[in-house]
Design an enzyme around this catalytic site. Structure first.
Site, PDB file in Angstrom:
ATOM      1  N   VAL A 131       0.842  -1.199   0.000  1.00 50.09           N
ATOM      2  CA  VAL A 131       0.000   0.000   0.000  1.00 50.09           C
ATOM      3  C   VAL A 131       0.881   1.255   0.000  1.00 50.09           C
ATOM      4  O   VAL A 131       0.586   2.232  -0.693  1.00 50.09           O
ATOM      5  CB  VAL A 131      -0.963  -0.004   1.221  1.00 50.09           C
TER       6      VAL A 131
ATOM      7  N   TYR B  98       2.976  -4.881  11.067  1.00 51.82           N
ATOM      8  CA  TYR B  98       3.471  -6.252  11.177  1.00 51.82           C
ATOM      9  C   TYR B  98       2.381  -7.098  10.529  1.00 51.82           C
ATOM     10  O   TYR B  98       1.295  -7.256  11.090  1.00 51.82           O
ATOM     11  CB  TYR B  98       3.665  -6.630  12.648  1.00 51.82           C
TER      12      TYR B  98
ATOM     13  N   TYR C 233      -2.426 -11.431  15.245  1.00 52.66           N
ATOM     14  CA  TYR C 233      -2.348 -10.301  14.308  1.00 52.66           C
ATOM     15  C   TYR C 233      -3.613  -9.448  14.429  1.00 52.66           C
ATOM     16  O   TYR C 233      -3.532  -8.229  14.591  1.00 52.66           O
ATOM     17  CB  TYR C 233      -2.182 -10.839  12.877  1.00 52.66           C
TER      18      TYR C 233
ATOM     19  N   TRP D 201      -7.675  -8.674   2.397  1.00 50.98           N
ATOM     20  CA  TRP D 201      -7.093  -9.469   1.302  1.00 50.98           C
ATOM     21  C   TRP D 201      -6.352  -8.573   0.311  1.00 50.98           C
ATOM     22  O   TRP D 201      -6.636  -8.569  -0.892  1.00 50.98           O
ATOM     23  CB  TRP D 201      -8.203 -10.255   0.594  1.00 50.98           C
TER      24      TRP D 201
HETATM   25  N1  LIG Z   1      -1.892  -7.558   3.276  1.00 50.22           N
HETATM   26  C1  LIG Z   1      -3.167  -7.802   3.572  1.00 50.22           C
HETATM   27  O1  LIG Z   1      -3.771  -8.760   3.086  1.00 50.22           O
HETATM   28  C2  LIG Z   1      -3.914  -6.856   4.486  1.00 50.22           C
HETATM   29  C3  LIG Z   1      -5.262  -7.157   4.797  1.00 50.22           C
HETATM   30  C4  LIG Z   1      -5.964  -6.285   5.625  1.00 50.22           C
HETATM   31  C5  LIG Z   1      -5.343  -5.151   6.112  1.00 50.22           C
HETATM   32  N2  LIG Z   1      -4.045  -4.887   5.810  1.00 50.22           N
HETATM   33  C6  LIG Z   1      -3.424  -3.698   6.370  1.00 50.22           C
HETATM   34  O2  LIG Z   1      -3.091  -2.820   5.310  1.00 50.22           O
HETATM   35  C7  LIG Z   1      -1.919  -2.071   5.655  1.00 50.22           C
HETATM   36  C8  LIG Z   1      -0.903  -2.178   4.543  1.00 50.22           C
HETATM   37  O3  LIG Z   1      -0.562  -3.554   4.393  1.00 50.22           O
HETATM   38  P1  LIG Z   1       0.379  -4.091   3.225  1.00 50.22           P
HETATM   39  O4  LIG Z   1      -0.249  -5.305   2.669  1.00 50.22           O
HETATM   40  O5  LIG Z   1       0.775  -2.965   2.326  1.00 50.22           O
HETATM   41  O6  LIG Z   1       1.615  -4.541   4.110  1.00 50.22           O
HETATM   42  P2  LIG Z   1       3.105  -4.916   3.654  1.00 50.22           P
HETATM   43  O7  LIG Z   1       3.219  -4.992   2.170  1.00 50.22           O
HETATM   44  O8  LIG Z   1       3.490  -6.083   4.492  1.00 50.22           O
HETATM   45  O9  LIG Z   1       3.909  -3.628   4.107  1.00 50.22           O
HETATM   46  C9  LIG Z   1       4.071  -3.323   5.460  1.00 50.22           C
HETATM   47  C10 LIG Z   1       5.303  -2.454   5.568  1.00 50.22           C
HETATM   48  O10 LIG Z   1       5.534  -2.214   6.968  1.00 50.22           O
HETATM   49  C11 LIG Z   1       6.931  -2.269   7.158  1.00 50.22           C
HETATM   50  N3  LIG Z   1       7.305  -2.591   8.533  1.00 50.22           N
HETATM   51  C12 LIG Z   1       7.074  -3.732   9.213  1.00 50.22           C
HETATM   52  N4  LIG Z   1       7.663  -3.679  10.414  1.00 50.22           N
HETATM   53  C13 LIG Z   1       8.297  -2.482  10.482  1.00 50.22           C
HETATM   54  C14 LIG Z   1       9.083  -1.839  11.465  1.00 50.22           C
HETATM   55  N5  LIG Z   1       9.387  -2.422  12.651  1.00 50.22           N
HETATM   56  N6  LIG Z   1       9.547  -0.594  11.209  1.00 50.22           N
HETATM   57  C15 LIG Z   1       9.295  -0.003  10.026  1.00 50.22           C
HETATM   58  N7  LIG Z   1       8.559  -0.554   9.050  1.00 50.22           N
HETATM   59  C16 LIG Z   1       8.062  -1.787   9.280  1.00 50.22           C
HETATM   60  C17 LIG Z   1       7.385  -3.381   6.252  1.00 50.22           C
HETATM   61  O11 LIG Z   1       8.773  -3.276   6.033  1.00 50.22           O
HETATM   62  P3  LIG Z   1       9.600  -4.585   5.615  1.00 50.22           P
HETATM   63  O12 LIG Z   1       9.190  -4.877   4.215  1.00 50.22           O
HETATM   64  O13 LIG Z   1      11.019  -4.144   5.748  1.00 50.22           O
HETATM   65  O14 LIG Z   1       9.196  -5.658   6.576  1.00 50.22           O
HETATM   66  C18 LIG Z   1       6.556  -3.126   5.009  1.00 50.22           C
HETATM   67  O15 LIG Z   1       7.204  -2.244   4.111  1.00 50.22           O
HETATM   68  C19 LIG Z   1      -1.460  -2.618   7.008  1.00 50.22           C
HETATM   69  O16 LIG Z   1      -1.963  -1.808   8.024  1.00 50.22           O
HETATM   70  C20 LIG Z   1      -2.119  -3.977   7.085  1.00 50.22           C
HETATM   71  O17 LIG Z   1      -2.326  -4.392   8.420  1.00 50.22           O
HETATM   72  C21 LIG Z   1      -3.330  -5.709   4.979  1.00 50.22           C
END
Ligand SMILES: NC(=O)c1ccc[n+]([C@@H]2O[C@H](COP(=O)([O-])OP(=O)(O)OC[C@H]3O[C@@H](n4cnc5c(N)ncnc54)[C@H](OP(=O)(O)O)[C@@H]3O)[C@@H](O)[C@H]2O)c1
Length: 304
Positions: A16, A64, A128, A153
């Protein structure tokens, strides 16, 4: 001459976060940080970052997100998904800045038959989900100018996600077994970022009234729903060119046949009515949004 808003994107290298960088490029002066720019598990780094950048908009796309690993790294998941968002909310309030944060369908237990609304009772089945729910509550307690978008998702052209995993497996196997008893709405990072941009632009322009008229929690997903198996079938129906015609068979299985450390809800479809009523924003149907991502991947593979 109007001053361009300072926008801080946290988690700028995530699925995102990358799309937010694209969506907000024209909107303001964007500072995007990844893990190298801030470790969200270290509270002082979070505070220092916001105090240095002094943004008027903070977009927190970091989290996370390792759902199964969170079962054994509960404290770390809580630090990143609850304590860091609380600090972001506190720092946003000090500056009078807008904080946008994302949460998850996994705060629900899946027991409802229809789509979940924002007033339905959360009851996470896994660590989570519990950490993300605690993050929502922490931001709500601080209050101020905040928007929490619960989504589900999430996938897109970059990062680690179900679509890219299916495409990789298709190159290795003739048959793929996929869970067919969990319902949800696949949502693209592209749709999420573009909808966030439209809403933030409106909020900053005063289009939606005073803070108490718009601040709060909203569901934000692509419309329509399916199972992971239905999602996989649609991917392979559309990705023929990307896979040079090597389309695997998709075998439906139950969650019981695919045990994971974290339990997942059977129904996590979210109602987007509140988002539409308040902001007149509607994300695309998931099937159309999938076509857009597959088209982007096809263009990228052609230009390689
Ligand atoms: N993915 C899904 O299916 C899903 C579903 C529902 C809601 N969401 C929510 O949507 C939002 C965006 O998700 P996404 O899918 O884009 O997630 P993502 O691709 O996993 O990206 C999360 C980012 O957070 C960074 N991060 C993790 N731990 C960190 C730390 N200690 N310090 C600094 N940065 C850190 C990660 O860095 P690294 O790459 O270095 O780890 C990564 O760049 C989140 O709030 C997630 O909970 C996601």
């Amino acid at each position: 001459m109007s001053v361009r808003p300072q926008v801080l994107i946290v988690g700028g290298a995530g699925q995102v976060g990358l799309e937010l960088q694209r969506s907000f490029r024209e909107f303001g002066e964007v500072t995007a940080v990844d893990r190298e720019g801030v470790d969200l598990a270290v509270p002082d780094q979070v505070r220092e970052l916001v105090r240095n950048v002094k943004p008027s908009v903070i977009l927190n796309a970091a989290a996370y997100t390792a759902v199964d690993r969170a079962e054994s790294e509960t404290a770390l998941a809580m630090a990143i998904n609850c304590q860091a968002p609380r600090i972001l909310a506190e720092e946003a309030e000090r500056l009078g800045a807008l904080l946008v944060h994302y949460s998850t369908d996994y705060i629900f237990d899946g027991s409802k038959l229809g789509p979940w609304t924002e007033t339905d009772e959360p009851n996470p089945l896994n660590s989570y989900g519990a950490s993300k729910l605690a993050g929502e509550q922490a931001i709500g307690q601080v209050g101020g100018k905040y928007l929490i978008f619960r989504t589900s998702w999430v996938y897109g052209p970059h990062g680690s996600n179900f679509l890219l995993t299916m495409l990789r497996l298709a190159r290795q196997r003739d048959q793929i077994s996929v869970v067919d008893d969990q319902n949800g709405s696949p949502t693209t990072s592209i749709e999420l970022a573009d909808a966030t941009h439209r809403i933030v632009r409106g909020v900053m322009a005063g289009q939606f009234g005073a803070t108490e008229d718009w601040a709060g929690l909203y569901h934000m997903t692509c419309s329509g729903s399916t199972t992971w198996c239905g999602f996989a079938q649609r991917i392979f129906a559309r990705a023929g060119k990307l896979l040079d015609g090597k389309i695997p068979t998709v075998k439906p299985i139950s969650s019981a046949d695919y045990p994971t450390p974290a339990k997942r809800p059977h129904n996590s479809v979210l109602s987007n009515e509140k988002l539409q009523d308040r902001f007149a924003v509607q994300l695309q149907h998931w099937e159309n949004a999938l076509d857009t991502v597959i088209e982007e991947l096809s263009q990228a593979s052609l230009s390689r």
